[in-house]
Design an enzyme around this catalytic site. Structure first.
Site, PDB file in Angstrom:
ATOM      1  N   HIS A 598      21.219   3.518  51.735  1.00  0.00           N
ATOM      2  CA  HIS A 598      20.487   2.712  50.725  1.00  0.00           C
ATOM      3  C   HIS A 598      18.894   3.114  50.979  1.00  0.00           C
ATOM      4  O   HIS A 598      18.117   2.468  51.592  1.00  0.00           O
ATOM      5  CB  HIS A 598      20.777   1.317  51.249  1.00  0.00           C
ATOM      6  CG  HIS A 598      22.079   0.827  50.633  1.00  0.00           C
ATOM      7  ND1 HIS A 598      23.021   0.368  51.475  1.00  0.00           N
ATOM      8  CD2 HIS A 598      22.248   0.196  49.468  1.00  0.00           C
ATOM      9  CE1 HIS A 598      24.111   0.021  50.835  1.00  0.00           C
ATOM     10  NE2 HIS A 598      23.772  -0.133  49.503  1.00  0.00           N
ATOM     11  N   ASN A 599      18.686   4.059  50.495  1.00  0.00           N
ATOM     12  CA  ASN A 599      17.250   4.660  50.347  1.00  0.00           C
ATOM     13  C   ASN A 599      16.769   4.740  48.968  1.00  0.00           C
ATOM     14  O   ASN A 599      17.294   4.637  48.055  1.00  0.00           O
ATOM     15  CB  ASN A 599      16.950   5.892  51.379  1.00  0.00           C
ATOM     16  CG  ASN A 599      17.987   6.875  50.842  1.00  0.00           C
ATOM     17  OD1 ASN A 599      18.488   7.136  49.520  1.00  0.00           O
ATOM     18  ND2 ASN A 599      18.859   7.476  51.927  1.00  0.00           N
ATOM     19  N   THR A 601      16.523   7.371  47.359  1.00  0.00           N
ATOM     20  CA  THR A 601      17.383   8.450  46.753  1.00  0.00           C
ATOM     21  C   THR A 601      18.485   7.586  45.828  1.00  0.00           C
ATOM     22  O   THR A 601      18.588   7.910  44.697  1.00  0.00           O
ATOM     23  CB  THR A 601      17.985   9.454  47.602  1.00  0.00           C
ATOM     24  OG1 THR A 601      17.003  10.330  48.168  1.00  0.00           O
ATOM     25  CG2 THR A 601      18.626  10.567  46.795  1.00  0.00           C
ATOM     26  N   HIS A 638      16.057  -2.731  43.007  1.00  0.00           N
ATOM     27  CA  HIS A 638      17.419  -3.490  43.032  1.00  0.00           C
ATOM     28  C   HIS A 638      17.822  -3.362  44.503  1.00  0.00           C
ATOM     29  O   HIS A 638      18.670  -4.157  44.920  1.00  0.00           O
ATOM     30  CB  HIS A 638      18.772  -2.701  42.029  1.00  0.00           C
ATOM     31  CG  HIS A 638      19.286  -1.582  42.551  1.00  0.00           C
ATOM     32  ND1 HIS A 638      18.881  -0.462  42.782  1.00  0.00           N
ATOM     33  CD2 HIS A 638      20.537  -1.434  43.439  1.00  0.00           C
ATOM     34  CE1 HIS A 638      19.648   0.479  43.316  1.00  0.00           C
ATOM     35  NE2 HIS A 638      20.689  -0.190  43.627  1.00  0.00           N
ATOM     36  N   ASP A 639      17.467  -2.337  45.347  1.00  0.00           N
ATOM     37  CA  ASP A 639      17.686  -2.126  46.708  1.00  0.00           C
ATOM     38  C   ASP A 639      16.284  -2.092  47.619  1.00  0.00           C
ATOM     39  O   ASP A 639      16.531  -1.673  48.749  1.00  0.00           O
ATOM     40  CB  ASP A 639      18.612  -1.073  47.076  1.00  0.00           C
ATOM     41  CG  ASP A 639      20.069  -1.487  46.740  1.00  0.00           C
ATOM     42  OD1 ASP A 639      20.429  -2.875  46.969  1.00  0.00           O
ATOM     43  OD2 ASP A 639      20.929  -0.790  46.589  1.00  0.00           O
TER      44      ASP A 639
END
Length: 874
Positions: A598-599, A601, A638-639
């Site tokens: 969850h980065n 990228t 979104h993250d």
């Protein structure tokens, strides 16, 4: 100053109270003991009751202790006929309450209290005292029968140990009988200490002891461990069982005060309990019906002949039955009841009881008179109580009718199945009806004149519709697969039961500086190596990891500038490219580069997939420009600030975010809130500053809705709504040979329904978020390794912190990554992408999905836990 029950006495006669270090006179302390425990003349002759609530040693000024075998003691001169003693031990643990559960009730059991009845001190009494100290029990010792009974009535100990080795001082059986004669002893376990027998003696029968009221006997053994083991077994066995039985009194109290008539029968329909409301309704005293079979109680002739058989057939299968039933009161009057019969499963998985709940249907004269009589009794009474009764009458709730009463039967109907008592089941008094209520009412109406097979099928439909989780499927046979179970449990729940005292706090990644690579002023300033890669960004096979490498882990800014430029985001928002660039920088800086998955990228990958989907003809034709902009922004944010841990972890750890968002959609709520906070914080990166307020609110709601849709707890709800509202109507249009209009016209029609646009946007971002299994194989393998590493790290941290392990299968030492990928594809991916492909037409994705699934299957069959490229399989 009064003394607490726990008293320390020095050899010099100074008495120390439990809650104070100040000395008081021996006479005062003895009087306190005498008043607390001893009220008999026998207490004046020998030490009667010794209480050991406090196990702290006496203060240093109490003087040296006399060396004795067993627990250390400090003795005082007799005061008012009492010799107070204190036993101390540094090994005792602090007593604490424990939690016990019986059915749905959650109870708290206080520390166990033990009464030792020994006429004189010896190794056996010492052994039990030390055992109590070790187990954390509160212990008292009584020396005489009178003081023992007095102490028990005062404290009502759960365990009593009586010395029954000789009768020179007292008769143990007499003491047991005297205690058993009291009401509190009903839930007390009494243990008899009997003398040890020699090897050549035959063991005596325990029946005399049991007849005297003892529960168990203990062969004389002064070993502390033996005494401890005996007490612990009693606590975990009889005491805990008795504690649960005592809690049932609350349940029976509730039943006794319940307004509905309740009848409990055995599996053979023998009446075992009726409550006062039943007695009032039926006119019987409970003694007249308890113990009788139901067939012995007169029935009304108004019921149809096969009704009883129909009910028995229904409930014997373990199903709940409810409907209208006629019965006779003791007076002979026939009354009409709404009855609900619930089977109760017991030992052996069999039906052991039937619980019947009965309410009057005030439709005929007898019922109206009974209702009025019941009402009058509730609302009248003695003058001293008239006010409270009046209040109860005013606030008495109205009889309610459950929607399930659609299975009930009218009195003059020929059979239960062919006529439905549905008029009262419909919820027609609401000003605004919910769609599910309308559906239920339509089904109720259809049942009234339906054949038996159709009516039964509609009953099953209504049972399903009454559940709250309409879109949450049951695992079925997949529940046996730990990989599937862990994935579903970890991804589709907001958290298990939280453990207190644990907190997980993650730092915001505000000041990341991945490299010295300069950010372009415009899209035309992008370095050639990056520009060359971005030339291929419209292809599904675009390699995001190559972009990650050449941008030094800053792919989101570069890909964002390219994609946002292609879709005219700056023009729509009326903001400069510099503002957009600054916004992308801020958002990317708040992604955690330390996360393996969850980065930024991953965010760039989801943005790329979203842009790819927006380029498809049907998607493009179904959405407006505002929808496209909202989708691209939602994919980007979104993250943001994802900690690399799941919602379940944050809830279990009691994190600040979990508390802030009430354990509900914790991360997804945080992503959207933080993104808008960061955007509004600085005018230089506020991409919304120049748009109309109405447009902003519409755009904001669309972004929030899409990000919240990425939460997995509502995965199946979103997919099923999309299938039912988009796929099925679309398929019907396409297969109809007489359909008029072009595909463009049908797309325009879909565009006119905002709800449909919302479903499409939710489905699009959901598919983009988990599109890894549909990427080319080498990309799919890389993503699988990254997400697995993140889950491994979470499992490691859960074990370190003592938190519940949300996904135990993701243990880095034992996990099979191929199995986890297969489970994820089977359970989450296949159905969702089948539905999305049916709408957007994505053959390249489905081909990749099939190839990747085959790859994981091959590795699984080879029992490989590691990741391999196709070339490595040989």
């Amino acid at each position: 100053m009064g003394c607490a029950p726990s008293i320390h006495v020095s050899q010099s006669g100074v008495v120390y109270c439990r809650d104070s270090d100040e000395p008081s006179s021996p006479q005062q302390s003895a009087a306190a003991l005498h008043g607390l425990f001893v009220k008999t003349e026998a207490a004046d002759s020998i030490p009667a009751v010794l209480a050991y609530r406090s196990r702290q040693p006496p203060p240093p000024c109490a003087g040296p202790r006399r060396k004795e075998r067993g627990p250390a003691r400090a003795r005082a001169p007799r005061c008012c006929g009492i010799e107070a003693e204190t036993q101390t031990s540094s090994a005792g643990r602090q007593a604490s309450a424990i939690e016990v559960q019986i059915g749905p009730m959650r109870l708290t059991q206080d520390p166990i209290q033990v009464l030792l009845i020994f006429a004189k001190e010896d190794n056996q009494s010492d052994g039990f005292w030390w055992a109590c100290d070790r187990a954390g029990y509160k212990c008292s010792i009584a020396r005489t029968p009178e003081s023992a009974l007095e102490c028990f009535l005062d404290k009502q100990q759960e365990i009593i140990v009586i010395d029954h080795r000789n009768s020179r001082y007292f008769d143990g059986e007499d003491i047991c009988r005297s205690i058993r004669a009291t009401k509190p002893s009903e839930h007390t376990v009494i243990l008899a200490v009997v003398p040890r027998i020699s090897a050549d003696q035959e063991e005596t029968s325990v029946l005399p002891l049991l007849n005297a009221g003892f529960d168990r006997c203990f062969m004389e053994n002064s070993s502390k461990t033996a005494c401890y083991n005996e007490l612990i077994q009693i606590e975990r066995g009889e005491v805990r069982s008795q504690f649960k039985l005592r809690a049932c009194n609350a349940v029976f109290t509730a039943l006794d005060h319940c307004q509905e008539a309740i009848e409990i029968t055995s599996e053979d329909h023998v009446v075992q309990y009726v409550n006062p409301a039943f007695e009032q309704m039926m006119g019987y005293h409970k003694g007249e019906v308890i113990g009788k079979e139901l067939i012995e109680i007169p029935k009304s002739v108004k019921n149809c002949a096969d009704l009883s058989d129909s009910i028995n057939t229904f409930i014997k299968k373990g199903k709940e039955w409810q409907g209208v039933y006629y019965t006779n009161r003791k007076s002979g009057d026939s009354i009409q009841q709404h009855v609900k019969i619930t089977p109760v499963i017991g030992q052996g998985g069999k039906i052991r009881h039937f619980v019947s709940l009965k309410r009057l249907q005030c439709t005929n004269e007898n019922n109206k008179q009974l209702c009025k009589s019941h009402h009058d009794k509730k609302c009248t009474g003695d003058n001293s109580q008239s006010e409270s009764h009046s209040f109860k009458c005013k606030n008495r709730r109205k009889d309610s009718v459950d929607v399930k009463s659609i299975t009930s039967q009218s009195s003059d109907a020929p059979s239960l199945q062919t006529r439905r008592y549905s008029s009262m089941a419909r919820i027609h008094s609401m000003t605004i009806e919910a769609p599910i209520t309308k559906v239920i009412n339509i089904i109720n109406a259809a049942q009234e004149n339906s054949p038996i097979t159709v009516a039964e099928a509609l009953d099953r439909v209504l049972e399903i519709l009454r559940t709250t989780e309409l879109y949450s499927p049951q695992l079925g046979t997949k529940d046996e697969d730990p990989h599937t179970s862990d994935l579903v449990g970890g991804l589709m729940t907001d958290g298990l039961r939280r453990l207190s005292g644990n907190e997980y706090v993650f730092s915001k990644n505000m000041n990341l500086s991945h490299s010295h690579l300069s950010v372009p002023n415009t899209i035309s300033d992008v370095p050639p190596c990056i520009a060359q890669l971005l030339d291929n960004e419209e292809s599904w096979d675009f390699n995001i990891f190559e972009l990650e490498a050449v941008t030094n882990k800053r792919p989101l800014v570069y890909l964002g500038l390219k994609v946002f430029g292609r879709f005219g985001v700056s023009e729509f928002l009326n903001c400069s490219e510099a503002t957009l660039r600054a916004w992308l920088q801020v958002i990317e800086a708040n992604y955690h580069s330390s996360n393996s998955y969850h980065n930024s990228t991953h965010a760039a990958d989801v943005l790329h997939a979203t842009a790819f989907f927006l380029g498809k003809e049907r998607v493009k034709g179904s959405l407006d420009h505002l929808d496209e902009v909202a989708a691209l922004i939602a994919a980007t944010i979104h993250d943001v600030d994802h900690p690399g841990r799941t919602n379940s972890f944050l809830c279990n750890a009691g994190s600040e975010l979990a508390v802030l968002y009430n354990d509900t959609a914790v991360l997804e709520s945080h992503h959207t809130a933080l993104a808008f906070q960061l955007t509004a914080k600085d005018s230089k990166c506020n991409i919304f500053k120049n748009i109309d307020r109405n447009h902003y609110q519409t755009l904001r709601q669309a972004i929030i809705d899409m990000v919240l849709a990425t939460e997995m707890t509502k995965h199946f709800e979103h997919v099923n709504k999309f299938v039912n509202s988009i796929n099925k109507p679309m398929a019907s249009e396409e297969t109809s040979s007489h359909s008029e209009g072009s595909d463009y016209e049908r797309t325009s029609n879909r565009k006119n329904f905002p709800d449909n646009q919302t479903l499409i946007k939710r489905m699009m971002i959901k598919c983009a978020d988990v599109a890894n299994p549909c990427r080319p194989l080498e990309l799919c393998i890389e993503w699988a390794g990254r997400i697995s590493e993140e889950y491994f790290a979470q499992t490691d941290e859960e074990k370190r912190q003592g938190l519940p392990v949300v996904m135990p299968v993701f243990d880095r030492n034992t996990c099979s990554i191929p199995k986890s990928q297969i489970s994820f594809i089977d359970y989450f991916i296949t159905d969702m992408f089948d539905a999305w492909d049916a709408f957007a037409h994505l053959p390249v994705l489905m081909q990749h999905l099939a190839n990747n699934y085959k790859h994981w299957k091959t590795l699984d069959e080879l029992k490989c836990k590691s990741l391999r490229l196709p070339s490595e399989n040989n």
